[in-house]
Design a protein around this motif. Structure first.
Motif, PDB file in Angstrom:
ATOM      1  N   ASP A 154       0.613   9.133  -2.680  1.00 18.96           N
ATOM      2  CA  ASP A 154      -0.012  10.375  -2.388  1.00 18.96           C
ATOM      3  C   ASP A 154      -1.060  10.241  -1.033  1.00 18.96           C
ATOM      4  O   ASP A 154      -1.478  11.451  -0.649  1.00 18.96           O
ATOM      5  N   PHE A 155      -1.318   9.036  -0.643  1.00 20.18           N
ATOM      6  CA  PHE A 155      -2.295   8.741   0.538  1.00 20.18           C
ATOM      7  C   PHE A 155      -1.487   9.177   1.995  1.00 20.18           C
ATOM      8  O   PHE A 155      -0.530   8.916   2.230  1.00 20.18           O
ATOM      9  N   ASP A 156      -2.323   9.726   2.768  1.00 17.98           N
ATOM     10  CA  ASP A 156      -1.902  10.171   4.271  1.00 17.98           C
ATOM     11  C   ASP A 156      -1.922   8.856   5.161  1.00 17.98           C
ATOM     12  O   ASP A 156      -2.623   7.915   4.667  1.00 17.98           O
ATOM     13  N   PRO A 183      -7.086   9.231  12.055  1.00 16.67           N
ATOM     14  CA  PRO A 183      -6.936  10.780  11.397  1.00 16.67           C
ATOM     15  C   PRO A 183      -6.175  10.957  10.385  1.00 16.67           C
ATOM     16  O   PRO A 183      -5.012  10.288  10.101  1.00 16.67           O
ATOM     17  N   SER A 184      -6.355  11.750   9.492  1.00 17.15           N
ATOM     18  CA  SER A 184      -5.905  12.080   8.272  1.00 17.15           C
ATOM     19  C   SER A 184      -4.788  13.212   8.357  1.00 17.15           C
ATOM     20  O   SER A 184      -4.516  14.282   8.088  1.00 17.15           O
ATOM     21  N   SER A 185      -3.698  12.603   9.249  1.00 17.89           N
ATOM     22  CA  SER A 185      -2.637  13.587   9.513  1.00 17.89           C
ATOM     23  C   SER A 185      -1.635  12.570   9.888  1.00 17.89           C
ATOM     24  O   SER A 185      -1.771  11.184   9.829  1.00 17.89           O
ATOM     25  N   LEU A 225       0.808  -1.275  -0.073  1.00 19.04           N
ATOM     26  CA  LEU A 225      -0.067  -0.090  -0.106  1.00 19.04           C
ATOM     27  C   LEU A 225       0.839   1.207   0.109  1.00 19.04           C
ATOM     28  O   LEU A 225       0.557   2.113  -0.566  1.00 19.04           O
ATOM     29  N   TYR A 226       1.875   1.385   0.798  1.00 12.70           N
ATOM     30  CA  TYR A 226       2.953   2.441   0.922  1.00 12.70           C
ATOM     31  C   TYR A 226       3.348   2.830  -0.493  1.00 12.70           C
ATOM     32  O   TYR A 226       3.462   3.800  -0.908  1.00 12.70           O
ATOM     33  N   LEU A 262      -6.866   1.744   4.595  1.00 15.66           N
ATOM     34  CA  LEU A 262      -6.724   0.354   3.514  1.00 15.66           C
ATOM     35  C   LEU A 262      -6.225  -0.601   4.088  1.00 15.66           C
ATOM     36  O   LEU A 262      -6.635  -1.791   3.591  1.00 15.66           O
ATOM     37  N   LEU A 263      -5.459  -0.574   5.011  1.00 19.27           N
ATOM     38  CA  LEU A 263      -4.804  -1.698   5.585  1.00 19.27           C
ATOM     39  C   LEU A 263      -5.831  -2.562   6.502  1.00 19.27           C
ATOM     40  O   LEU A 263      -5.778  -3.677   6.174  1.00 19.27           O
ATOM     41  N   ILE A 264      -6.743  -2.062   7.085  1.00 21.27           N
ATOM     42  CA  ILE A 264      -7.609  -2.586   7.789  1.00 21.27           C
ATOM     43  C   ILE A 264      -8.839  -3.164   6.777  1.00 21.27           C
ATOM     44  O   ILE A 264      -9.233  -4.364   6.959  1.00 21.27           O
TER      45      ILE A 264
END
Length: 300
Positions: free
Chosen positions: A72-74, A241-243, A66-67, A81-83
């Motif tokens: 561009d994914f936070d 969170p998206s951070s 996934l990485y 996505l991993l879950i």
């Protein structure tokens, strides 16, 4: 006299069929045999220890995949996505699609066989997103234990393991549309307890999600199931969170206070108004302590 249904219902692992499917030839074939031996086979080593290693190896491989494929994914979106890709339902579907259960050695497991049969039929009729049957844990166990067998046999080379299983698992780039399953899987993987509590507010059902006893998510709807989905989605947004914040940092007192404040801003929870009372009493107690401190200071 025992019936035939109580004897071994599956032969030893058939390397001639399974190895080509995996595109891997085992140096130590006993590893694959262990990976396909259920604990019901008395006197044989089961897959339970391999399952433990396989879960970790698959998480690592899929995390890297996934990485690499989503630069561009936070962190929050990568975690979701991993879950989506590392959970019991996902791996159970993989086992069904490649008919892996037929390789499992087991004894006197008619109830388990029946659960697998019903789940398999549901997948074939309704697809991977079916909700009518719960995925039997044994199916995901098989995928994880096979992953561990390859991982150990190839000298703990996660890339080699993933080269074999990546074709079968097929990582999805779409976040799951079922937040309750995602939340349950996330909490299970991170050793956290999750609980849903429901209340009536007029003609609506209000749901609060508690993670390790702390209120994290809130949702409401006229339908109980939709209220639960909304609450789970709210909890996931706080836990992932998206951070760049870590997952652990998301489950702290500040987030709990934020969750409570959001609950207070809504229509109100008749059965949870003690939250507000407790907050007022706590502030009043602090004020009394502070005044006492000033009085004692003046006396000195």
């Amino acid at each position: 006299m025992k019936s035939k249904r109580q004897t071994m219902v599956a032969p030893p692992a058939n390397m001639a069929e399974l190895e080509p499917l995996l595109r891997y030839e085992f140096k130590d074939e006993t590893l694959l045999e262990k990976a396909l031996t259920h604990s019901s086979c008395m006197g044989s080593v089961s897959y339970e220890r391999l399952e433990f290693i396989g879960d970790a190896a698959l998480r690592l491989a899929i995390s890297y995949d996934l990485y690499r494929t989503h630069p561009d994914f936070d962190p929050g979106r990568l975690t979701k996505l991993l879950i989506t890709n590392v959970n019991k339902e996902k791996f159970a579907c993989v086992a069904v699609h490649h008919d892996l259960y037929r390789f499992l050695r087991r004894h006197n497991c008619s109830p388990m066989d029946e659960k697998v049969r019903k789940f398999t039929e549901a997948i074939k009729k309704e697809g991977d997103k079916q909700r009518s049957e719960t995925a039997p844990k044994v199916l995901s166990d098989i995928v994880e234990s096979i992953a561990a067998a390859i991982y150990i046999d190839c000298g703990f080379n996660v890339n080699r393991m993933w080269k074999s299983l990546g074709r079968l698992v097929e990582v999805s780039g779409a976040i799951s549309d079922h937040p309750v399953s995602m939340l349950n899987d996330f909490c299970q993987k991170n050793g956290k307890a999750v609980e849903f509590k429901h209340f009536k507010e007029g003609d609506e059902v209000v749901t609060i999600v508690y993670v390790d006893g702390k209120p994290i998510g809130y949702g409401c709807s006229k339908q109980r199931e939709n209220s639960k989905l909304n609450a789970a989605d709210d909890a996931l947004n706080k836990l992932c969170p998206s951070s760049t914040d870590t997952v652990e940092a998301a489950v702290d007192d500040s987030v709990c206070i934020q969750a409570l404040n959001e609950v207070d801003k809504e229509e109100g929870l008749p059965n949870n108004r003690w939250f507000k009372c407790s907050s007022v009493l706590f502030k009043l107690a602090l004020l009394i302590v502070f005044i006492s401190f000033l009085v004692n200071l003046n006396h000195e």
